[in-house]
Design a protein around this motif. Structure first.
Motif, PDB file in Angstrom:
ATOM      1  N   PHE A 108       0.830  -1.204   0.000  1.00 33.97           N
ATOM      2  CA  PHE A 108       0.000   0.000   0.000  1.00 33.97           C
ATOM      3  C   PHE A 108       0.864   1.253   0.000  1.00 33.97           C
ATOM      4  CE2 PHE A 108      -2.142   3.414   2.291  1.00 33.97           C
ATOM      5  CZ  PHE A 108      -3.223   3.594   1.445  1.00 33.97           C
ATOM      6  N   ASN A 160       1.849   4.285  -2.641  1.00 28.43           N
ATOM      7  CA  ASN A 160       1.487   5.627  -2.166  1.00 28.43           C
ATOM      8  C   ASN A 160       2.667   6.270  -1.467  1.00 28.43           C
ATOM      9  OD1 ASN A 160      -1.270   6.145  -2.776  1.00 28.43           O
ATOM     10  ND2 ASN A 160      -1.826   4.539  -1.337  1.00 28.43           N
ATOM     11  N   HIS A 169       4.247   8.878  -1.699  1.00 28.55           N
ATOM     12  CA  HIS A 169       4.151  10.302  -1.346  1.00 28.55           C
ATOM     13  C   HIS A 169       3.518  10.472   0.034  1.00 28.55           C
ATOM     14  CE1 HIS A 169       0.423   9.252  -3.459  1.00 28.55           C
ATOM     15  NE2 HIS A 169      -0.159  10.077  -2.623  1.00 28.55           N
ATOM     16  N   LEU A 170       2.718   9.508   0.481  1.00 30.89           N
ATOM     17  CA  LEU A 170       2.115   9.611   1.818  1.00 30.89           C
ATOM     18  C   LEU A 170       3.185   9.550   2.910  1.00 30.89           C
ATOM     19  CD1 LEU A 170      -1.074   7.343   1.655  1.00 30.89           C
ATOM     20  CD2 LEU A 170      -0.910   9.811   1.388  1.00 30.89           C
ATOM     21  N   TYR A 185      -1.031  13.992  12.877  1.00 36.37           N
ATOM     22  CA  TYR A 185      -0.466  14.487  11.623  1.00 36.37           C
ATOM     23  C   TYR A 185      -1.477  14.337  10.496  1.00 36.37           C
ATOM     24  CZ  TYR A 185       4.001  14.440  14.028  1.00 36.37           C
ATOM     25  OH  TYR A 185       5.021  14.680  14.907  1.00 36.37           O
ATOM     26  N   THR A 186      -1.354  15.208   9.474  1.00 38.38           N
ATOM     27  CA  THR A 186      -2.299  15.125   8.354  1.00 38.38           C
ATOM     28  C   THR A 186      -1.952  14.004   7.386  1.00 38.38           C
ATOM     29  OG1 THR A 186      -1.037  16.700   7.050  1.00 38.38           O
ATOM     30  CG2 THR A 186      -2.768  17.607   8.430  1.00 38.38           C
ATOM     31  N   SER A 187      -0.746  13.441   7.495  1.00 35.37           N
ATOM     32  CA  SER A 187      -0.460  12.242   6.713  1.00 35.37           C
ATOM     33  C   SER A 187       0.678  11.493   7.384  1.00 35.37           C
ATOM     34  CB  SER A 187      -0.106  12.570   5.264  1.00 35.37           C
ATOM     35  OG  SER A 187       1.282  12.787   5.123  1.00 35.37           O
ATOM     36  N   GLU A 188       0.944  10.292   6.911  1.00 36.22           N
ATOM     37  CA  GLU A 188       1.967   9.454   7.529  1.00 36.22           C
ATOM     38  C   GLU A 188       3.351  10.068   7.429  1.00 36.22           C
ATOM     39  OE1 GLU A 188      -0.378   8.494   5.643  1.00 36.22           O
ATOM     40  OE2 GLU A 188      -1.407   6.785   6.532  1.00 36.22           O
ATOM     41  N   LEU A 211      -7.146  10.582   9.144  1.00 31.38           N
ATOM     42  CA  LEU A 211      -6.532  10.226   7.854  1.00 31.38           C
ATOM     43  C   LEU A 211      -7.551   9.591   6.915  1.00 31.38           C
ATOM     44  CD1 LEU A 211      -3.067   8.709   8.806  1.00 31.38           C
ATOM     45  CD2 LEU A 211      -3.587  11.024   8.054  1.00 31.38           C
ATOM     46  N   TYR A 250      -3.711  10.184  -4.135  1.00 35.82           N
ATOM     47  CA  TYR A 250      -4.376  11.057  -3.169  1.00 35.82           C
ATOM     48  C   TYR A 250      -3.386  11.529  -2.116  1.00 35.82           C
ATOM     49  CZ  TYR A 250      -8.736   9.427  -5.208  1.00 35.82           C
ATOM     50  OH  TYR A 250      -9.747   9.151  -6.082  1.00 35.82           O
ATOM     51  N   THR A 251      -3.661  12.702  -1.520  1.00 35.76           N
ATOM     52  CA  THR A 251      -2.754  13.219  -0.499  1.00 35.76           C
ATOM     53  C   THR A 251      -2.965  12.543   0.849  1.00 35.76           C
ATOM     54  OG1 THR A 251      -4.275  14.986   0.108  1.00 35.76           O
ATOM     55  CG2 THR A 251      -2.646  15.508  -1.574  1.00 35.76           C
ATOM     56  N   SER A 252      -4.074  11.825   1.023  1.00 32.40           N
ATOM     57  CA  SER A 252      -4.217  11.002   2.219  1.00 32.40           C
ATOM     58  C   SER A 252      -5.212   9.893   1.943  1.00 32.40           C
ATOM     59  CB  SER A 252      -4.655  11.831   3.428  1.00 32.40           C
ATOM     60  OG  SER A 252      -6.059  11.887   3.515  1.00 32.40           O
ATOM     61  N   GLU A 253      -5.329   8.953   2.871  1.00 28.77           N
ATOM     62  CA  GLU A 253      -6.207   7.798   2.679  1.00 28.77           C
ATOM     63  C   GLU A 253      -7.662   8.199   2.559  1.00 28.77           C
ATOM     64  OE1 GLU A 253      -3.799   8.039   4.709  1.00 28.77           O
ATOM     65  OE2 GLU A 253      -2.526   6.272   4.568  1.00 28.77           O
TER      66      GLU A 253
END
Lengths: 563, 563
Positions: free
Chosen positions: A29, A33, A35-36, A470-473, B36, B470-473
């Motif tokens: 996954f 992804n 960029h995450l 956080y807004t993303s990983e 997320l 996508y920028t997040s899940e």
């Protein structure tokens, strides 16, 4: 220009569709992804890899009570980069090395409630996975634990289909460090300078971690050293239990059914923070009333039904319970933050504030805000010991310039979460939103509508929490939860008030300076005129002028507010 | 105000730290990070849950070649919401139900390269997990596959510690639908109107999916129906193999070692899109030169070493290969998009463009852009059949108003990815960045620096891809990869040119109208003056005026550009 042809794949039946359902490995996954996790471009990937390794090294040193000495070495050839990060931490037990570096979602920090840089168990293995994807080489790790005669060396990659480590080579070897860890990674990377550079990340890390010493060797072989300003480690954050207010109904039900406590009373006392016997009894009594007396102190947690759990959940919200403990979080501290700022950047005015701890969704957090105003070389005015004013001299500009905005630029933000600088995704961050939503015009700054204020200024905000949302990983921005936004704004306002005071004083000084220059210019002419009118001797004239000057100077000094 | 005490937890050794290392289940991870997945606030959670269920229903119907009829029902009492989504899709085989609804990262869409709404296998189970966390109730599912006499009913929750489904009740029952799926969920929710409402999500879904019929019953019991405008299903996207240009070295190495092909030549032909025998031979020949002739057509893929794989990777980049196939993606189509826009919103001017397919990192994608300009009730001018101009009448305002900006507001964006509307995180989205980076002033619009243009306008952008980054899940915004940004900008420019032409024409019409009104007003006075000067009779005066009017009208009509 509608170019779709009449092609039609055969339509699928439910049975055929069932045959295609599969489990997706978490590594696959994130590989797709990437960029995450912060590995979208070669330039960003390089900074992210350094960051993940340094963050881990710092966490390990602090947990073991060791003053961190970290070396970072980066080389870059034709888009192929090598990163080596070495620390003097406690080292990693050999049986854990492969999983820590070769498996996503594996770590020690996720399940506990206490502040740390890492929290997901993903960063360093993600860096490894990116290297593996782009260059095809495994991570190279050397680690030695205290008291062990030899170090362990290992080459580790990730079997992404299973999210399990693959060990390629493993041996024991002599290593000159008594304890510590060294990780070496190769990846597609692009070395760059500027706001999103490794240098800026390290400089900001040094500001937020005054107990840290770093040596950095860049791809051109130049060495940059950040010395520590204190030999005192930050207090180690204490691990806490969840606070009852933050627990959702579904989680409460799950905790009840997983509990080892044999009575409801013990359950409440054992599994929550801030719940003593008295509070627990209060909660149960209230819940009893809501549940037709089907609950008691001795109810067996595993057997509590949905309706009773709902009553218990309501009762918790209605009972007075002490605010969450805050020794699970460790702010940088006002003095340390000021020292760090003074060391790494030059400004005319500094102010800093640490807010009291607060909580969002039951998670304690604490906000620190600092402002550095005025660039060296700006047109400041100062008063020397003898009470004389002079224009400040333009000072030599330093690399720190990057951190403070030009006077016609939006202010620069230095964002931190759990002492880690956040370099990317500024627009989506709670810190940015809080700065934009603050009314800076009220404090004498220029601010376009819905934008950052314009001033030669850096605004530093640190959010410390047991769980930073956080807004993303990739952990580059903080989700703007209302409670967090609110605390940041309060901190900004405190600093802004002090700034406004300083700016007001500065402005008065400037006016004063102008007036004074004006007087000094015309005093001789006044002297000549007086001499003429009053028929004074030259000496009388000079002494009159001197007195006049002193009186004017004193009256002005009296009016001036204390700095 | 530095409040840290001198507390010190005992320092940890490497051995103690090793004992705390643990695997983190992917469900636990997302439970703690539910923002997320789009479940940060009760209001957003409710919209996200509806969206995930509707997206799944649409994907299933299209894959089975069924025209989708979907019903959505939402109720909301004291912050406790219930969502029921029912479709006429192919149904789900009983043995798959539990895992599809009760396990994260499980699905059929992740591993294939073809366009679908879902791609991660997380959405609907995340909604279930959120319901379970906040209310403590499992998902309730009924599904029947075609030809089956009975439907399967199941109550499913997630065992988050293991990321495995828990089945609470299961039975077979009669159901009046011949085939389809019904999912019912309870959760902490907050029903709201406005830009981020279920209504807006459904309306935009109807625009991008003209073959869809939806019935929506809101918490007040009101019914909203979206009828289909076409009975033609979109062509089903074809599944493709990866394109060689998008393959990173590490991935190539992995593919080689996992390959079932017995020779390098077969490997290249079998595992990639757009590689026939000739191209494969070209690649191998070039790689052979780079690798000291250690590679040949008959090399066994599993035995190819790192250095040779590197040579192969370089050779691929240097060989001319056809662009990626594009039948794996299905744009909405210009006509369908226009029909959808006309149906759901009122505007003075529409334009639409579909860009040719492109690729980012080997993933084919395609961009569509549409512009709707001018709000009903705006001050338009039109020319009727007889050539007479008149002010347009103000039309009745519709709910669609929300979708087009006021004339002094930034334009409204309608963002879509794989036919799914994106309602949140507008600031971080590639679409927003592309609109901001386009120079709208060049096309006659007002645009503040670094911001969206100001105009009574809606800009619709659809990005379709086999893998949307996508920028997040939570799939709310598209990562701004340079290739994607570029294509969106080109589409915007095409539409903006047509808009500029329309605006220019509009402006001329307006000027013309003003001039004409002016002439009509003064013509009688001219008549009187002429009669006086030339001593005309009343009849002569009137006919002269008539001629004058016609001549003036004609000369103006000639100058006017064709609409």
């Amino acid at each position: 220009m509608h170019v779709v042809s009449d092609r039609q794949s055969p339509r699928a039946t439910a049975l055929e569709m069932a045959g295609r359902q599969r489990e997706i490995s978490v590594s696959e996954f994130f590989l797709k992804n990437r960029h995450l996790l912060g590995f979208d471009t070669p330039a960003k990937a390089l900074v992210t890899a350094v960051k993940e390794a340094v963050d881990n090294a710092l966490d390990a040193c602090e947990e073991a009570g060791i003053l961190p000495d970290i070396s970072v070495q980066v080389s870059d050839r034709y888009g192929k980069s090598r990163v080596i990060v070495e620390d003097n931490g406690p080292g990693i037990v050999e049986s854990q090395i492969a999983r820590i570096f070769g498996k996503l979602l594996y770590g020690s920090k996720f399940h506990k409630l206490s502040q740390s840089r890492g929290q997901q168990g993903m960063g360093i293995s993600a860096a490894g996975m990116y290297g593996q994807l782009t260059i095809g080489k495994p991570l190279h790790i050397i680690s030695r634990i205290k008291g062990d005669k030899l170090a362990s060396e290992m080459y580790v990659s990730i079997d992404t289909a299973r999210n399990q480590p693959d060990i390629h080579k493993k041996k024991r070897l002599k290593w000159d460090r008594p304890h510590g860890t060294r990780v070496e990674m190769e990846m597609e990377g692009h070395y760059q300078k500027g706001a999103h550079s490794i240098e800026v990340y390290l400089k900001q890390t040094a500001i937020a971690n005054p107990h840290l010493a770093i040596i950095y060797k860049d791809p051109h072989g130049e060495e940059l050293r950040f010395a520590r300003t204190t030999r005192k480690l930050p207090p180690r954050p204490v691990e806490i239990k969840p606070h009852p207010y933050g627990i959702e109904l579904g989680r409460l039900i799950q905790m009840l059914s997983n509990s080892k406590s044999r009575t409801l009373l013990r359950f409440l006392e054992d599994e929550f923070s801030r719940v003593g016997k008295k509070t627990a009894l209060n909660i149960i009594e209230l819940a009893r009333q809501h549940s037709d007396r089907k609950l008691s102190n001795r109810s067996y947690p595993k057997h509590i039904a949905h309706a009773q759990a709902t009553a218990l959940h309501k009762a918790i919200q209605k009972t007075r319970i002490l605010a969450p403990r805050t020794d699970c979080i460790v702010p940088i501290g006002e003095k340390q933050l000021l020292d760090g700022l003074h060391k790494e950047l030059e400004a005319d005015f500094f102010t800093v504030t640490t807010r009291p701890a607060a909580a969002y969704r039951g998670n304690p957090f604490q906000v620190e805000v600092a402002i550095a105003y005025g660039r060296p070389g700006g047109a400041g005015v100062e008063v020397d010991e003898s009470g004389h004013m002079r224009k400040k001299e333009a000072q030599e500009t330093r690399a720190s310039e990057h951190l403070i905005a030009q006077k016609d630029e939006p202010v620069h933000l230095l964002r931190f979460a759990n002492r880690v600088p956040l370099l990317y995704q500024q627009a989506s961050c709670a810190i940015t939103k809080a700065v934009i939503q603050t009314n800076w015009r009220g404090y004498g700054l220029h601010q376009p509508k819905g934008a950052l204020p314009i001033a030669p200024m850096a605004v530093l905000v640190h959010v410390a929490s047991v769980w930073v949302p956080y807004t993303s990983e990739s952990k580059e921005a903080i989700e703007p939860y209302p409670e967090i936004l609110r605390e940041i704004k309060l901190g900004l306002q405190e600093c802004a008030r002090k700034l406004a005071h300083y700016l007001h004083h500065e402005q008065q000084l400037h006016q004063e300076y102008d007036r004074r220059t004006y007087i000094e210019k015309y005093l001789p002419h006044i002297g000549v005129a007086l001499q003429d009118i009053l028929a004074l001797s030259n000496n009388e004239r000079d002494s009159t002028l001197k007195k006049l000057d002193d009186v004017l100077h004193e009256s002005r000094t009296m009016q001036r507010p204390a700095p």
